[in-house]
Scaffold this active site. Structure first.
Site, short mmCIF file in Angstrom:
data_model
loop_
_atom_site.label_atom_id
_atom_site.label_comp_id
_atom_site.label_asym_id
_atom_site.label_seq_id
_atom_site.Cartn_x
_atom_site.Cartn_y
_atom_site.Cartn_z
N LYS A 262 -1.21 24.22 -39.17
CA LYS A 262 -1.48 25.66 -39.07
C LYS A 262 -1.57 26.22 -40.49
O LYS A 262 -0.64 26.10 -41.27
CB LYS A 262 -0.37 26.36 -38.28
CG LYS A 262 -0.44 27.89 -38.30
CD LYS A 262 0.65 28.55 -37.44
CE LYS A 262 0.62 30.08 -37.59
NZ LYS A 262 1.68 30.76 -36.80
N ASP A 267 0.62 36.17 -42.21
CA ASP A 267 0.63 36.62 -40.82
C ASP A 267 1.21 38.03 -40.73
O ASP A 267 2.42 38.21 -40.74
CB ASP A 267 1.46 35.64 -39.97
CG ASP A 267 1.41 35.98 -38.49
OD1 ASP A 267 0.63 36.87 -38.11
OD2 ASP A 267 2.16 35.34 -37.71
N LYS A 274 3.56 43.11 -37.08
CA LYS A 274 4.97 42.76 -37.22
C LYS A 274 5.73 43.93 -37.84
O LYS A 274 5.19 44.62 -38.70
CB LYS A 274 5.12 41.54 -38.16
CG LYS A 274 4.73 40.22 -37.53
CD LYS A 274 5.03 39.08 -38.48
CE LYS A 274 4.56 37.74 -37.92
NZ LYS A 274 5.32 37.32 -36.74
N ASP A 344 -0.23 38.60 -32.49
CA ASP A 344 0.73 37.90 -33.36
C ASP A 344 0.91 36.44 -32.92
O ASP A 344 1.47 35.64 -33.66
CB ASP A 344 2.08 38.64 -33.34
CG ASP A 344 2.96 38.25 -34.50
OD1 ASP A 344 2.45 37.57 -35.43
OD2 ASP A 344 4.14 38.62 -34.49
N GLU A 346 -1.15 34.14 -33.05
CA GLU A 346 -2.45 33.70 -33.58
C GLU A 346 -2.48 32.21 -33.88
O GLU A 346 -3.54 31.59 -33.87
CB GLU A 346 -2.79 34.49 -34.86
CG GLU A 346 -2.15 33.98 -36.16
CD GLU A 346 -0.63 34.00 -36.17
OE1 GLU A 346 -0.04 34.79 -35.40
OE2 GLU A 346 -0.02 33.23 -36.93
N ARG A 348 -1.43 29.57 -32.21
CA ARG A 348 -1.89 28.71 -31.11
C ARG A 348 -3.41 28.80 -30.94
O ARG A 348 -4.04 27.87 -30.46
CB ARG A 348 -1.14 29.08 -29.83
CG ARG A 348 -1.39 30.46 -29.35
CD ARG A 348 -0.36 30.93 -28.32
NE ARG A 348 0.94 31.22 -28.94
CZ ARG A 348 2.03 31.57 -28.27
NH1 ARG A 348 2.00 31.66 -26.95
NH2 ARG A 348 3.16 31.83 -28.91
N1 BES Z 1 4.12 32.97 -37.60
C1 BES Z 1 4.81 33.45 -36.47
C2 BES Z 1 6.07 32.63 -36.15
C3 BES Z 1 7.17 32.61 -37.19
C4 BES Z 1 8.28 33.41 -37.01
C5 BES Z 1 7.12 31.77 -38.25
C6 BES Z 1 9.31 33.35 -37.94
C7 BES Z 1 8.14 31.71 -39.19
C8 BES Z 1 9.24 32.51 -39.02
C9 BES Z 1 3.92 33.40 -35.23
O1 BES Z 1 2.57 33.56 -35.47
C10 BES Z 1 4.36 34.51 -34.33
O2 BES Z 1 4.35 35.62 -34.76
N2 BES Z 1 4.73 34.18 -33.10
C11 BES Z 1 5.16 35.15 -32.15
C12 BES Z 1 4.57 34.79 -30.82
C13 BES Z 1 4.80 35.84 -29.76
C14 BES Z 1 3.99 37.07 -30.08
C15 BES Z 1 4.42 35.28 -28.42
C16 BES Z 1 6.68 35.09 -32.10
O3 BES Z 1 7.24 34.02 -32.15
O4 BES Z 1 7.30 36.15 -32.02
ZN ZN Z 2 1.90 32.95 -37.38
ZN ZN Z 3 1.99 35.62 -35.60
#
Ligand code: BES
Ligand code: ZN
Ligand code: ZN
Length: 493
Positions: A262, A267, A274, A344, A346, A348
Protein backbone atom coordinates in the site's frame (compact mmCIF):
# COMPACT_ATOMS: atom_id res chain seq x y z
CA UNK A 1 29.09 0.33 9.64
CA UNK A 2 32.40 -1.43 9.76
CA UNK A 3 32.23 -5.00 11.04
CA UNK A 4 35.43 -6.93 11.64
CA UNK A 5 36.63 -9.89 13.65
CA UNK A 6 39.73 -10.75 15.58
CA UNK A 7 40.81 -14.29 16.50
CA UNK A 8 41.37 -13.79 20.22
CA UNK A 9 41.04 -11.47 23.17
CA UNK A 10 44.79 -10.84 23.06
CA UNK A 11 44.74 -9.85 19.38
CA UNK A 12 42.18 -7.06 19.83
CA UNK A 13 43.25 -3.45 19.59
CA UNK A 14 41.89 -0.16 20.89
CA UNK A 15 38.21 0.79 20.88
CA UNK A 16 35.95 3.10 22.86
CA UNK A 17 34.45 0.25 24.84
CA UNK A 18 34.66 -3.49 25.37
CA UNK A 19 31.25 -5.08 25.64
CA UNK A 20 31.30 -7.83 28.30
CA UNK A 21 28.24 -10.11 28.60
CA UNK A 22 26.77 -11.41 31.88
CA UNK A 23 24.02 -13.81 32.86
CA UNK A 24 21.72 -13.05 35.70
CA UNK A 25 22.83 -15.52 38.38
CA UNK A 26 21.06 -16.65 41.54
CA UNK A 27 22.92 -14.22 43.81
CA UNK A 28 24.79 -11.91 41.43
CA UNK A 29 25.71 -11.43 37.80
CA UNK A 30 27.69 -14.32 36.33
CA UNK A 31 30.27 -14.35 33.55
CA UNK A 32 28.71 -15.26 30.20
CA UNK A 33 32.05 -15.96 28.49
CA UNK A 34 35.25 -17.68 29.53
CA UNK A 35 37.48 -14.59 29.48
CA UNK A 36 38.56 -14.90 33.12
CA UNK A 37 41.04 -12.00 33.08
CA UNK A 38 38.33 -9.57 31.94
CA UNK A 39 35.78 -10.69 34.44
CA UNK A 40 38.30 -10.15 37.25
CA UNK A 41 38.29 -6.46 36.33
CA UNK A 42 34.50 -6.40 36.65
CA UNK A 43 34.43 -8.10 40.06
CA UNK A 44 34.01 -4.84 41.97
CA UNK A 45 30.71 -3.91 40.35
CA UNK A 46 29.43 -7.45 40.40
CA UNK A 47 30.20 -7.81 44.13
CA UNK A 48 28.32 -4.65 45.03
CA UNK A 49 25.32 -6.11 43.14
CA UNK A 50 24.77 -2.68 41.62
CA UNK A 51 24.70 -4.70 38.42
CA UNK A 52 22.70 -7.93 38.47
CA UNK A 53 22.96 -9.12 34.85
CA UNK A 54 19.25 -8.87 34.17
CA UNK A 55 18.12 -8.54 30.56
CA UNK A 56 19.26 -5.25 29.00
CA UNK A 57 21.05 -3.92 32.10
CA UNK A 58 24.05 -1.86 30.97
CA UNK A 59 26.76 -0.37 33.16
CA UNK A 60 29.99 1.30 32.11
CA UNK A 61 33.14 0.91 34.23
CA UNK A 62 36.49 2.58 33.63
CA UNK A 63 39.57 0.39 33.39
CA UNK A 64 43.28 0.90 32.85
CA UNK A 65 45.90 -1.17 31.09
CA UNK A 66 43.41 -2.43 28.50
CA UNK A 67 43.06 -1.57 24.80
CA UNK A 68 39.74 0.11 25.75
CA UNK A 69 39.24 2.79 28.40
CA UNK A 70 35.80 1.44 29.23
CA UNK A 71 34.09 -1.86 29.75
CA UNK A 72 30.35 -2.02 29.14
CA UNK A 73 28.82 -4.71 31.32
CA UNK A 74 25.73 -6.02 29.58
CA UNK A 75 23.10 -8.18 31.29
CA UNK A 76 21.53 -10.92 29.17
CA UNK A 77 19.14 -12.34 31.77
CA UNK A 78 18.70 -16.08 32.42
CA UNK A 79 21.14 -18.28 30.54
CA UNK A 80 18.64 -21.12 30.08
CA UNK A 81 15.89 -18.85 28.80
CA UNK A 82 18.06 -17.19 26.15
CA UNK A 83 16.45 -16.44 22.79
CA UNK A 84 17.51 -14.43 19.74
CA UNK A 85 14.85 -11.87 20.57
CA UNK A 86 16.24 -11.46 24.10
CA UNK A 87 19.68 -10.88 22.60
CA UNK A 88 18.27 -8.20 20.30
CA UNK A 89 16.57 -6.46 23.20
CA UNK A 90 19.62 -6.62 25.46
CA UNK A 91 22.18 -5.49 22.89
CA UNK A 92 19.89 -2.63 21.88
CA UNK A 93 20.41 -1.26 25.40
CA UNK A 94 24.17 -1.29 24.81
CA UNK A 95 23.72 0.81 21.66
CA UNK A 96 21.55 3.28 23.59
CA UNK A 97 24.10 3.44 26.42
CA UNK A 98 26.93 4.03 23.96
CA UNK A 99 24.97 6.74 22.18
CA UNK A 100 24.49 8.60 25.46
CA UNK A 101 28.30 8.69 25.83
CA UNK A 102 28.97 9.13 22.09
CA UNK A 103 31.02 5.93 21.89
CA UNK A 104 31.37 4.75 18.33
CA UNK A 105 33.80 1.85 18.25
CA UNK A 106 33.07 -1.34 20.17
CA UNK A 107 35.00 -4.51 20.85
CA UNK A 108 32.63 -7.34 21.58
CA UNK A 109 33.09 -10.45 23.71
CA UNK A 110 30.69 -13.09 22.41
CA UNK A 111 28.78 -14.94 25.14
CA UNK A 112 29.06 -18.75 25.31
CA UNK A 113 25.46 -19.84 25.05
CA UNK A 114 24.37 -23.45 24.78
CA UNK A 115 20.71 -22.58 24.26
CA UNK A 116 21.35 -20.93 20.89
CA UNK A 117 23.21 -21.88 17.69
CA UNK A 118 26.27 -19.74 16.95
CA UNK A 119 24.74 -18.14 13.83
CA UNK A 120 21.65 -17.10 15.75
CA UNK A 121 23.79 -15.73 18.53
CA UNK A 122 25.72 -13.50 16.13
CA UNK A 123 22.45 -12.49 14.44
CA UNK A 124 20.78 -11.49 17.70
CA UNK A 125 23.80 -9.48 18.81
CA UNK A 126 24.36 -7.66 15.52
CA UNK A 127 20.67 -6.88 14.96
CA UNK A 128 20.33 -5.72 18.56
CA UNK A 129 23.27 -3.35 18.09
CA UNK A 130 22.38 -2.09 14.60
CA UNK A 131 18.57 -1.77 14.60
CA UNK A 132 18.47 1.04 17.19
CA UNK A 133 21.51 2.69 15.58
CA UNK A 134 19.29 4.88 13.43
CA UNK A 135 18.02 8.42 13.47
CA UNK A 136 16.09 10.31 10.85
CA UNK A 137 18.16 13.43 10.57
CA UNK A 138 17.70 14.79 7.08
CA UNK A 139 15.16 17.40 8.30
CA UNK A 140 17.26 18.52 11.25
CA UNK A 141 19.52 21.53 10.94
CA UNK A 142 21.02 23.05 14.08
CA UNK A 143 19.71 20.39 16.45
CA UNK A 144 21.87 17.77 14.82
CA UNK A 145 25.12 19.62 15.28
CA UNK A 146 24.59 19.65 19.02
CA UNK A 147 23.40 16.10 19.45
CA UNK A 148 24.54 13.47 16.94
CA UNK A 149 22.13 10.59 17.20
CA UNK A 150 23.81 7.79 15.34
CA UNK A 151 27.15 7.05 16.87
CA UNK A 152 27.98 3.39 16.41
CA UNK A 153 30.44 3.22 13.52
CA UNK A 154 32.39 0.03 13.99
CA UNK A 155 32.10 -3.28 15.83
CA UNK A 156 34.75 -5.93 16.27
CA UNK A 157 33.71 -9.48 17.19
CA UNK A 158 36.33 -11.12 19.37
CA UNK A 159 37.27 -14.80 18.99
CA UNK A 160 35.31 -14.95 15.76
CA UNK A 161 36.29 -15.90 12.22
CA UNK A 162 35.18 -15.77 8.61
CA UNK A 163 31.89 -17.55 9.17
CA UNK A 164 30.76 -15.28 11.99
CA UNK A 165 31.82 -12.28 9.94
CA UNK A 166 29.69 -13.41 6.99
CA UNK A 167 26.66 -13.88 9.26
CA UNK A 168 27.20 -10.43 10.79
CA UNK A 169 27.60 -8.76 7.41
CA UNK A 170 24.43 -10.35 6.15
CA UNK A 171 22.61 -8.91 9.16
CA UNK A 172 24.08 -5.50 8.41
CA UNK A 173 22.83 -5.72 4.81
CA UNK A 174 19.33 -6.49 6.06
CA UNK A 175 19.47 -3.69 8.65
CA UNK A 176 20.50 -1.26 5.90
CA UNK A 177 17.36 -2.21 3.97
CA UNK A 178 15.30 -1.72 7.13
CA UNK A 179 16.77 1.79 7.44
CA UNK A 180 16.06 2.45 3.77
CA UNK A 181 12.37 1.62 4.44
CA UNK A 182 12.41 3.74 7.62
CA UNK A 183 13.78 6.74 5.71
CA UNK A 184 10.98 6.47 3.15
CA UNK A 185 8.33 6.37 5.88
CA UNK A 186 9.87 9.23 7.86
CA UNK A 187 10.35 11.67 5.00
CA UNK A 188 7.86 14.48 4.52
CA UNK A 189 4.72 13.36 2.69
CA UNK A 190 5.27 16.27 0.31
CA UNK A 191 8.67 14.80 -0.58
CA UNK A 192 7.88 11.08 -0.59
CA UNK A 193 5.24 11.30 -3.33
CA UNK A 194 4.10 8.60 -5.76
CA UNK A 195 6.63 10.07 -8.23
CA UNK A 196 9.39 9.88 -5.62
CA UNK A 197 8.57 6.24 -4.85
CA UNK A 198 8.70 5.59 -8.60
CA UNK A 199 12.14 7.20 -8.79
CA UNK A 200 13.32 5.13 -5.82
CA UNK A 201 12.08 1.97 -7.52
CA UNK A 202 13.89 2.97 -10.71
CA UNK A 203 16.97 3.62 -8.60
CA UNK A 204 16.89 0.01 -7.41
CA UNK A 205 17.21 -1.07 -11.02
CA UNK A 206 20.48 0.87 -11.17
CA UNK A 207 21.96 -0.03 -7.80
CA UNK A 208 20.81 -3.64 -7.37
CA UNK A 209 21.60 -6.66 -9.53
CA UNK A 210 18.85 -8.53 -11.40
CA UNK A 211 16.25 -5.82 -10.74
CA UNK A 212 13.93 -4.44 -13.40
CA UNK A 213 11.46 -1.62 -12.76
CA UNK A 214 8.34 -0.65 -14.66
CA UNK A 215 6.21 2.34 -13.67
CA UNK A 216 2.74 2.97 -15.04
CA UNK A 217 1.80 6.65 -15.09
CA UNK A 218 -1.75 8.02 -14.89
CA UNK A 219 -2.46 7.54 -18.58
CA UNK A 220 -1.31 3.94 -18.45
CA UNK A 221 -3.28 3.35 -15.24
CA UNK A 222 -6.35 4.67 -17.03
CA UNK A 223 -5.65 2.37 -19.95
CA UNK A 224 -5.48 -0.57 -17.55
CA UNK A 225 -8.85 0.50 -16.10
CA UNK A 226 -7.62 0.68 -12.53
CA UNK A 227 -10.69 2.69 -11.60
CA UNK A 228 -10.29 2.23 -7.86
CA UNK A 229 -6.74 3.60 -7.73
CA UNK A 230 -7.95 6.44 -9.95
CA UNK A 231 -10.94 7.12 -7.68
CA UNK A 232 -8.69 7.53 -4.64
CA UNK A 233 -6.35 9.72 -6.69
CA UNK A 234 -9.10 12.13 -7.79
CA UNK A 235 -8.62 14.60 -4.93
CA UNK A 236 -4.86 14.85 -5.38
CA UNK A 237 -3.05 17.22 -7.73
CA UNK A 238 -0.29 14.61 -7.95
CA UNK A 239 -0.69 11.74 -10.39
CA UNK A 240 -0.89 8.19 -9.09
CA UNK A 241 1.81 5.63 -9.85
CA UNK A 242 1.66 1.88 -10.29
CA UNK A 243 5.11 0.47 -9.69
CA UNK A 244 6.36 -3.00 -10.59
CA UNK A 245 9.83 -4.02 -9.43
CA UNK A 246 11.05 -7.45 -10.45
CA UNK A 247 13.96 -9.20 -8.83
CA UNK A 248 15.01 -12.33 -10.70
CA UNK A 249 17.47 -14.19 -8.48
CA UNK A 250 16.54 -17.52 -10.07
CA UNK A 251 15.70 -17.00 -13.74
CA UNK A 252 15.42 -20.76 -14.36
CA UNK A 253 12.53 -21.10 -11.94
CA UNK A 254 8.92 -20.18 -12.67
CA UNK A 255 8.31 -19.69 -8.94
CA UNK A 256 7.56 -16.11 -8.05
CA UNK A 257 6.48 -14.40 -4.85
CA UNK A 258 4.63 -11.15 -5.42
CA UNK A 259 4.78 -8.57 -2.65
CA UNK A 260 2.05 -5.97 -2.87
CA UNK A 261 2.46 -2.71 -0.95
CA UNK A 262 0.00 0.00 0.00
CA UNK A 263 1.57 3.26 -1.11
CA UNK A 264 -0.73 6.02 0.17
CA UNK A 265 1.80 8.81 0.54
CA UNK A 266 -0.57 10.77 2.78
CA UNK A 267 -4.00 9.76 4.05
CA UNK A 268 -6.25 12.70 4.91
CA UNK A 269 -9.26 10.36 4.85
CA UNK A 270 -10.63 12.19 1.80
CA UNK A 271 -14.15 13.67 2.10
CA UNK A 272 -14.63 11.46 5.17
CA UNK A 273 -11.86 13.62 6.57
CA UNK A 274 -9.79 12.32 9.48
CA UNK A 275 -10.09 14.40 12.65
CA UNK A 276 -7.17 16.21 14.27
CA UNK A 277 -5.20 13.65 16.20
CA UNK A 278 -5.69 10.94 13.61
CA UNK A 279 -4.07 12.56 10.58
CA UNK A 280 -0.70 13.72 11.91
CA UNK A 281 1.08 10.40 11.39
CA UNK A 282 -0.51 9.57 8.04
CA UNK A 283 2.70 9.98 6.06
CA UNK A 284 3.24 6.44 7.35
CA UNK A 285 0.49 5.14 5.06
CA UNK A 286 3.05 4.04 2.47
CA UNK A 287 4.92 1.83 4.95
CA UNK A 288 3.74 -1.27 3.06
CA UNK A 289 5.32 0.10 -0.13
CA UNK A 290 8.50 0.96 1.79
CA UNK A 291 8.72 -2.59 3.14
CA UNK A 292 8.32 -4.01 -0.37
CA UNK A 293 11.13 -1.81 -1.74
CA UNK A 294 13.36 -2.57 1.25
CA UNK A 295 12.81 -6.29 0.87
CA UNK A 296 13.73 -6.22 -2.81
CA UNK A 297 16.85 -4.20 -2.05
CA UNK A 298 17.91 -6.69 0.64
CA UNK A 299 17.06 -9.75 -1.48
CA UNK A 300 19.23 -8.47 -4.31
CA UNK A 301 22.12 -7.37 -2.09
CA UNK A 302 22.06 -10.78 -0.39
CA UNK A 303 21.87 -12.48 -3.78
CA UNK A 304 18.91 -14.65 -2.77
CA UNK A 305 18.26 -17.33 -5.38
CA UNK A 306 14.55 -16.63 -5.71
CA UNK A 307 12.19 -14.50 -7.78
CA UNK A 308 10.25 -11.66 -6.21
CA UNK A 309 8.08 -9.02 -7.80
CA UNK A 310 7.08 -5.94 -5.85
CA UNK A 311 3.83 -4.25 -6.85
CA UNK A 312 3.02 -0.85 -5.41
CA UNK A 313 -0.13 1.16 -5.95
CA UNK A 314 0.57 4.73 -4.92
CA UNK A 315 -1.35 7.96 -4.56
CA UNK A 316 -2.19 10.57 -1.98
CA UNK A 317 -5.66 10.31 -0.44
CA UNK A 318 -6.31 14.04 -0.47
CA UNK A 319 -9.39 16.20 -0.17
CA UNK A 320 -10.60 18.63 -2.81
CA UNK A 321 -13.43 19.46 -5.15
CA UNK A 322 -12.51 16.55 -7.41
CA UNK A 323 -12.46 14.03 -4.54
CA UNK A 324 -14.17 10.66 -4.92
CA UNK A 325 -17.37 10.49 -2.93
CA UNK A 326 -18.89 8.23 -0.32
CA UNK A 327 -21.95 6.50 -1.75
CA UNK A 328 -20.63 6.69 -5.32
CA UNK A 329 -19.75 3.54 -7.24
CA UNK A 330 -16.42 2.93 -9.00
CA UNK A 331 -15.21 -0.01 -11.04
CA UNK A 332 -11.61 -1.20 -10.97
CA UNK A 333 -9.29 -3.53 -12.89
CA UNK A 334 -11.26 -6.66 -11.91
CA UNK A 335 -14.46 -5.24 -13.45
CA UNK A 336 -16.30 -5.46 -10.13
CA UNK A 337 -18.22 -2.34 -9.10
CA UNK A 338 -17.58 -1.00 -5.62
CA UNK A 339 -19.84 1.25 -3.56
CA UNK A 340 -17.66 3.56 -1.50
CA UNK A 341 -18.66 3.16 2.14
CA UNK A 342 -16.10 5.61 3.44
CA UNK A 343 -13.36 7.46 1.55
CA UNK A 344 -10.98 6.85 4.46
CA UNK A 345 -11.08 3.13 3.61
CA UNK A 346 -8.94 3.94 0.57
CA UNK A 347 -6.21 1.37 1.12
CA UNK A 348 -8.37 -1.62 0.24
CA UNK A 349 -9.41 0.12 -3.00
CA UNK A 350 -5.93 0.64 -4.35
CA UNK A 351 -4.90 -2.83 -3.13
CA UNK A 352 -7.92 -4.34 -4.92
CA UNK A 353 -6.56 -3.00 -8.22
CA UNK A 354 -3.04 -4.12 -7.38
CA UNK A 355 -4.16 -7.64 -6.39
CA UNK A 356 -6.42 -8.05 -9.42
CA UNK A 357 -3.61 -6.91 -11.74
CA UNK A 358 -1.17 -9.26 -10.01
CA UNK A 359 -3.44 -12.29 -10.40
CA UNK A 360 -4.28 -11.47 -14.00
CA UNK A 361 -0.85 -10.48 -15.29
CA UNK A 362 1.98 -11.67 -13.13
CA UNK A 363 1.30 -15.41 -12.64
CA UNK A 364 2.31 -15.37 -8.97
CA UNK A 365 3.07 -18.53 -6.99
CA UNK A 366 1.97 -16.68 -3.88
CA UNK A 367 1.02 -13.14 -2.94
CA UNK A 368 1.75 -11.27 0.27
CA UNK A 369 0.36 -7.79 0.70
CA UNK A 370 1.55 -5.33 3.32
CA UNK A 371 -0.63 -2.41 4.27
CA UNK A 372 -1.24 0.08 7.04
CA UNK A 373 -4.85 -0.82 6.48
CA UNK A 374 -6.97 -0.41 9.61
CA UNK A 375 -6.87 1.55 12.84
CA UNK A 376 -8.65 -1.45 14.37
CA UNK A 377 -5.54 -3.63 14.12
CA UNK A 378 -3.74 -1.15 16.35
CA UNK A 379 -6.62 -1.32 18.83
CA UNK A 380 -6.26 -5.11 18.78
CA UNK A 381 -2.50 -5.65 19.02
CA UNK A 382 -1.04 -2.22 19.75
CA UNK A 383 2.47 -2.30 18.32
CA UNK A 384 3.13 -5.84 19.56
CA UNK A 385 2.01 -7.79 16.51
CA UNK A 386 1.08 -7.43 12.87
CA UNK A 387 -2.33 -8.80 11.88
CA UNK A 388 -2.23 -11.72 9.46
CA UNK A 389 -5.15 -12.88 7.35
CA UNK A 390 -4.79 -15.54 4.70
CA UNK A 391 -6.62 -17.97 2.43
CA UNK A 392 -3.85 -20.55 2.85
CA UNK A 393 -2.76 -22.31 6.06
CA UNK A 394 0.68 -23.36 4.81
CA UNK A 395 1.59 -19.83 3.74
CA UNK A 396 0.21 -18.38 6.98
CA UNK A 397 2.24 -20.86 9.05
CA UNK A 398 5.47 -20.04 7.21
CA UNK A 399 4.91 -16.35 7.76
CA UNK A 400 4.12 -16.86 11.44
CA UNK A 401 7.35 -18.85 11.72
CA UNK A 402 9.30 -15.99 10.13
CA UNK A 403 7.59 -13.64 12.56
CA UNK A 404 8.75 -15.56 15.56
CA UNK A 405 12.32 -15.92 14.22
CA UNK A 406 12.66 -12.19 13.52
CA UNK A 407 10.65 -10.82 16.43
CA UNK A 408 8.28 -9.17 13.91
CA UNK A 409 5.41 -11.16 15.34
CA UNK A 410 2.29 -12.03 13.40
CA UNK A 411 -1.07 -13.10 14.77
CA UNK A 412 -3.62 -14.64 12.46
CA UNK A 413 -7.24 -13.49 12.46
CA UNK A 414 -10.07 -15.67 11.12
CA UNK A 415 -11.66 -14.78 7.81
CA UNK A 416 -15.13 -16.14 8.60
CA UNK A 417 -17.26 -16.05 5.47
CA UNK A 418 -20.14 -14.66 7.54
CA UNK A 419 -18.33 -11.31 7.48
CA UNK A 420 -18.99 -11.12 3.73
CA UNK A 421 -22.66 -10.25 4.41
CA UNK A 422 -21.70 -6.88 5.85
CA UNK A 423 -20.13 -5.89 2.51
CA UNK A 424 -23.34 -6.41 0.51
CA UNK A 425 -24.37 -3.44 -1.58
CA UNK A 426 -27.78 -2.69 -3.08
CA UNK A 427 -26.31 -0.53 -5.81
CA UNK A 428 -22.98 -2.22 -6.68
CA UNK A 429 -21.28 -5.64 -6.65
CA UNK A 430 -19.73 -4.98 -3.27
CA UNK A 431 -19.41 -2.24 -0.66
CA UNK A 432 -15.97 -1.17 0.51
CA UNK A 433 -16.80 -1.07 4.22
CA UNK A 434 -19.05 -3.05 6.54
CA UNK A 435 -19.34 -1.25 9.86
CA UNK A 436 -17.18 -1.06 12.95
CA UNK A 437 -17.16 -4.62 14.31
CA UNK A 438 -14.30 -6.78 13.04
CA UNK A 439 -13.20 -4.08 10.66
CA UNK A 440 -9.63 -5.39 10.15
CA UNK A 441 -11.10 -8.72 9.05
CA UNK A 442 -13.77 -7.10 6.89
CA UNK A 443 -11.03 -5.18 5.08
CA UNK A 444 -9.31 -8.51 4.35
CA UNK A 445 -12.60 -10.07 3.25
CA UNK A 446 -12.96 -7.19 0.81
CA UNK A 447 -9.43 -7.79 -0.53
CA UNK A 448 -10.12 -11.50 -0.91
CA UNK A 449 -12.80 -10.65 -3.48
CA UNK A 450 -9.95 -9.63 -5.79
CA UNK A 451 -7.82 -12.75 -5.28
CA UNK A 452 -8.42 -16.21 -6.74
CA UNK A 453 -7.21 -19.49 -5.20
CA UNK A 454 -3.58 -18.34 -5.34
CA UNK A 455 -2.05 -18.59 -1.83
CA UNK A 456 -2.38 -15.08 -0.46
CA UNK A 457 -1.61 -13.45 2.85
CA UNK A 458 -2.51 -9.97 4.00
CA UNK A 459 -0.38 -8.27 6.64
CA UNK A 460 -2.03 -5.32 8.39
CA UNK A 461 0.92 -3.32 9.70
CA UNK A 462 -1.06 -0.26 10.87
CA UNK A 463 0.04 -0.87 14.48
CA UNK A 464 3.63 -1.93 13.88
CA UNK A 465 4.88 0.35 11.10
CA UNK A 466 5.15 3.58 13.05
CA UNK A 467 5.91 4.20 16.72
CA UNK A 468 5.24 7.36 18.69
CA UNK A 469 8.23 6.52 20.93
CA UNK A 470 11.40 4.48 20.59
CA UNK A 471 10.81 0.94 21.83
CA UNK A 472 13.30 -1.88 22.44
CA UNK A 473 15.41 -2.02 19.26
CA UNK A 474 13.10 0.17 17.19
CA UNK A 475 13.53 3.93 16.95
CA UNK A 476 10.74 6.46 17.17
CA UNK A 477 8.62 6.79 13.96
CA UNK A 478 9.02 4.38 11.02
CA UNK A 479 10.13 0.91 12.07
CA UNK A 480 10.76 -0.65 8.66
CA UNK A 481 8.57 -3.56 9.77
CA UNK A 482 8.17 -6.27 7.14
CA UNK A 483 11.68 -6.20 5.70
CA UNK A 484 13.32 -8.60 8.18
CA UNK A 485 10.15 -10.69 8.30
CA UNK A 486 9.91 -11.13 4.53
CA UNK A 487 13.62 -11.79 4.05
CA UNK A 488 13.46 -14.53 6.67
CA UNK A 489 10.32 -15.94 5.02
CA UNK A 490 11.86 -15.84 1.54
CA UNK A 491 15.10 -17.46 2.73
CA UNK A 492 13.13 -20.40 4.11
CA UNK A 493 11.02 -21.03 1.01
N1 BES B 1 -4.47 4.48 6.85
C1 BES B 1 -5.60 4.18 7.63
C2 BES B 1 -5.31 3.14 8.72
C3 BES B 1 -4.31 3.51 9.79
C4 BES B 1 -4.75 3.92 11.03
C5 BES B 1 -2.97 3.38 9.57
C6 BES B 1 -3.83 4.20 12.02
C7 BES B 1 -2.04 3.67 10.56
C8 BES B 1 -2.49 4.09 11.79
C9 BES B 1 -6.71 3.61 6.76
O1 BES B 1 -6.74 4.08 5.46
C10 BES B 1 -8.01 3.99 7.40
O2 BES B 1 -8.22 5.15 7.59
N2 BES B 1 -8.85 3.01 7.72
C11 BES B 1 -10.10 3.26 8.32
C12 BES B 1 -11.11 2.33 7.70
C13 BES B 1 -12.53 2.61 8.13
C14 BES B 1 -12.98 3.93 7.55
C15 BES B 1 -13.41 1.49 7.66
C16 BES B 1 -9.96 2.95 9.81
O3 BES B 1 -9.30 1.99 10.17
O4 BES B 1 -10.51 3.70 10.61
ZN1 ZN C 1 -4.87 4.68 4.67
ZN1 ZN D 1 -7.76 5.95 5.26
Amino acid sequence: MEIITTPSLESRDEADLLLVPFWKGKKHAEAAASAVSLYKLCAGVVDTRDFSGKEGEFVIIYVSGQPEKRFGLLGLGDQDAMTVEKLRRSYAQATKGCRAKKLSKLNIVLPDCKAIALDDLVKGIVEGLLLPNYAFTSLQKDALKKEPQVVLKGIKLIAAGKHELAVAQKCATICEAVNFARDLVNGNADDITPQYLSAVARGLEKTCDHVKTTVLNKKQIEKEKMGLLLAVNRGSFREPAFIIVEYKGNPKSKEKTVLVGKGITFDTGGLNLKPTGSMETMKCDMAGAAAVLGTIQAASNLGLKINITGVIASTENSIGSYSFKPGDVYTGYAGKSVEIGNTDAEGRLILADALAYTIDRLKPTRIIDLATLTGAIEITFGDEATGLMSNNDALADLLIQAGSVTGERLWRLPMYEEFRDSLKSDIADIKSTGGRGGSSIKAAIFLQEFVDKTPWAHLDIAGTAFLSDARRYNPKYGTGVGVRLLISFLEHL
